[in-house]
Scaffold this active site. Structure first.
Site, short mmCIF file in Angstrom:
data_model
loop_
_atom_site.label_atom_id
_atom_site.label_comp_id
_atom_site.label_asym_id
_atom_site.label_seq_id
_atom_site.Cartn_x
_atom_site.Cartn_y
_atom_site.Cartn_z
N HIS A 2 5.52 0.90 -3.93
CA HIS A 2 5.32 -0.33 -4.69
C HIS A 2 6.44 -1.34 -4.39
CE1 HIS A 2 2.02 -0.75 -7.50
NE2 HIS A 2 2.70 -1.65 -8.18
N ARG A 55 -3.37 -3.94 -2.21
CA ARG A 55 -3.98 -4.65 -1.08
C ARG A 55 -3.16 -4.48 0.20
NH1 ARG A 55 -5.13 -9.80 -4.89
NH2 ARG A 55 -3.54 -8.63 -6.04
N MET A 56 -1.83 -4.47 0.07
CA MET A 56 -0.98 -4.23 1.24
C MET A 56 -1.18 -2.81 1.77
SD MET A 56 0.74 -6.89 2.20
CE MET A 56 1.97 -6.09 3.22
N ALA A 57 -1.33 -1.85 0.87
CA ALA A 57 -1.54 -0.45 1.30
C ALA A 57 -2.84 -0.33 2.09
CB ALA A 57 -1.59 0.46 0.08
N TYR A 103 -8.06 6.09 -7.60
CA TYR A 103 -6.80 6.24 -8.34
C TYR A 103 -6.47 7.71 -8.57
CZ TYR A 103 -6.57 1.21 -9.24
OH TYR A 103 -6.47 -0.15 -9.09
N ASP A 139 3.72 -7.53 -6.94
CA ASP A 139 2.26 -7.51 -7.05
C ASP A 139 1.67 -7.46 -5.64
OD1 ASP A 139 -0.25 -7.54 -8.15
OD2 ASP A 139 -0.25 -9.68 -8.67
#
Length: 456
Positions: A189, A197-199, A226, A193
């Site tokens: 993380h 989406r980056m992952a 999740y 924020d």
């Protein structure tokens, strides 16, 4: 303090391993039939862009519909001022996807912190105040999460370690690496924020770098997604890897379906204007390549089963598969046209149980028509795998010619681009076909019969 596992430390169960193998075979099927017409590729890419942006944003709570998302991406305009933030998220993610695509061929850039922050800045401009493109310096908490992101004072060290491991993993299997990369960014993380989406962006970067495609995790799979991330936090990467692989397969299937449609149109056009010699050669070449792919799956299945049996044994049982090159196209053509060929061995399977040994040669020959063929459409002239048995220094003998042979497998062949099996039904005392059969099933059944009925 949390730690980041090395890729070599990840353990997968049989389901995960087979899903990965299936995905790679599907990718080979896509790649061997390229190129698609440019207009078809453009349509697929536009469709996938909309799906990727919609689902990735929807997982994070964006309420735009798929139709609205595609409209924003195609026009570049914000359709509803009251939903400016959500529309901006869609536009930004579309731009970030294209930015990441430019990194695919730049392997050294995947593990650069500047690459991460640059894409994050694109992703979160006009969405995240003061935080776009910046590694967080504050602590963040994820409501309801079992494992919380590392504190800021630990983040720099862990992020540096993660990127270093990513840099050193150039030879890793792409799906495994993509899943690990996805988890690593989500777990660390690194931003205030946009981490999910980056992952998913970096996951797809790795997949494209491995000559695969995007794995679009759907918003309806959010709960499973999740839960699988939580399992990965606990050290079990099976569910997350399976979810990524299934998502990848859906994308690859889009290309397969498009290729089939194009092939059907080509065949229709040929039937109208007449097939040229060049087209005949092209079609035959494609048929040969498809046949090769199916036969390679068969050999791979026997090798995998042999490895599992040997590994599961206490040393009293050993199964080895020794392979040879597959037929070249001219020899394949010869066998199909009623000719003969020598030295067509494909692989030997050697069994040892205690002091007893037996080996089987799988070799290529011509499929001969029999009464059983009447019930099967699409067999025709065919090059198939035949089996002979050899004990000690005795000469090898075709299984079908051995009296009272308990091994039922007779041939492995390709029918309608799928692996088929011809076997002897002891009850009916006749040959039968199993169509569209899993190569692993063929290998398992054969080896089980050898151990239960031949090595006694």
């Amino acid at each position: 303090m949390m730690d980041i596992p090395h890729l070599d430390d990840l353990a997968f169960n049989q389901i995960t391993a087979e899903l990965i193998a299936d995905a790679n075979m599907l990718a080979e099927q896509v790649n061997e039939r390229r190129p698609l017409p440019s207009d078809v590729i453009a349509n697929i890419q536009a469709e996938l862009l909309g799906e990727r942006v919609f689902n990735s944003n929807a997982i994070e709570g964006n309420t735009l519909t798929l139709r609205e998302t595609k409209s924003i991406l195609s026009t570049g305009s914000i359709i509803d001022v009251g939903r400016k933030r959500e529309a901006t998220e869609a536009l930004n993610l579309g731009t970030a996807i294209n930015q990441v695509q430019d990194l695919v061929a730049k392997r050294e850039a995947w593990s650069l912190l500047d690459s991460l922050t640059s894409v994050h800045e694109t992703l979160m401009t006009d969405v995240l105040d003061q935080g776009a493109g910046r590694i967080r310096s504050d602590r963040v908490m994820i409501t309801g999460a079992k494992h919380q992101p590392p504190r800021p004072e630990k983040l720099d060290f862990l992020l540096e370690k993660f990127l270093k491991l990513l840099e050193e993993s150039s030879e890793a299997e792409p799906i495994t690496l993509a899943t690990w990369t996805h988890w690593g960014i989500a777990r660390l993380h690194p931003f205030m924020d946009g981490n999910g989406r980056m992952a998913r962006l970096w996951q797809d970067l790795v997949l494209f770098g491995g000559k695969l495609s995007a794995a679009v995790i759907r918003q309806e799979d959010r709960s499973e997604y999740y839960a699988s991330l939580t399992s990965a936090d606990d050290g079990d990467f099976n569910s997350l890897t399976q979810l990524v692989t299934r998502s990848l397969n859906r994308t690859l299937q889009i290309y397969v379906n498009a290729q089939r449609e194009v092939d059907e149109l080509k065949d229709w056009a040929v039937s109208i204007i007449g097939e040229t010699n060049a087209r005949v050669d092209e079609k035959r070449r494609l048929e040969y390549l498809r046949w090769v792919r199916q036969m390679e799956q068969v050999k791979d299945a026997f090798q995998r089963c042999a490895t599992q049996l040997t590994n599961a044994s206490d040393g009293s049982v050993e199964v080895q598969v020794n392979g040879f090159d597959i037929l070249d196209q001219p020899t394949w053509e010869t066998l199909r046209s009623s000719g003969s060929a020598s030295k067509t061995w494909y692989f030997w399977v050697n069994f040892r149980q205690g002091k007893e040994r037996v080996q089987f040669c799988f070799f290529f020959g011509r499929h001969w028509y029999s009464d059983a063929d009447r019930q099967v459409d699409g067999i025709g002239p065919n090059a198939c795998l035949l089996i002979s048995e050899q004990r000690g220094d005795e000469p090898a003998v075709r299984i079908s010619e051995l009296p009272n042979c308990p091994i039922t497998l007779r041939e492995v062949l390709v029918v309608n681009d799928r692996v088929a099996r011809k076997r002897f039904d002891v009850g009916d005392e006749s040959d039968v076909y199993d169509l569209n059969v899993d190569p692993l099933q063929i290998a398992r059944d054969f080896m089980q019969e050898v151990f239960l009925r031949r090595l006694t």
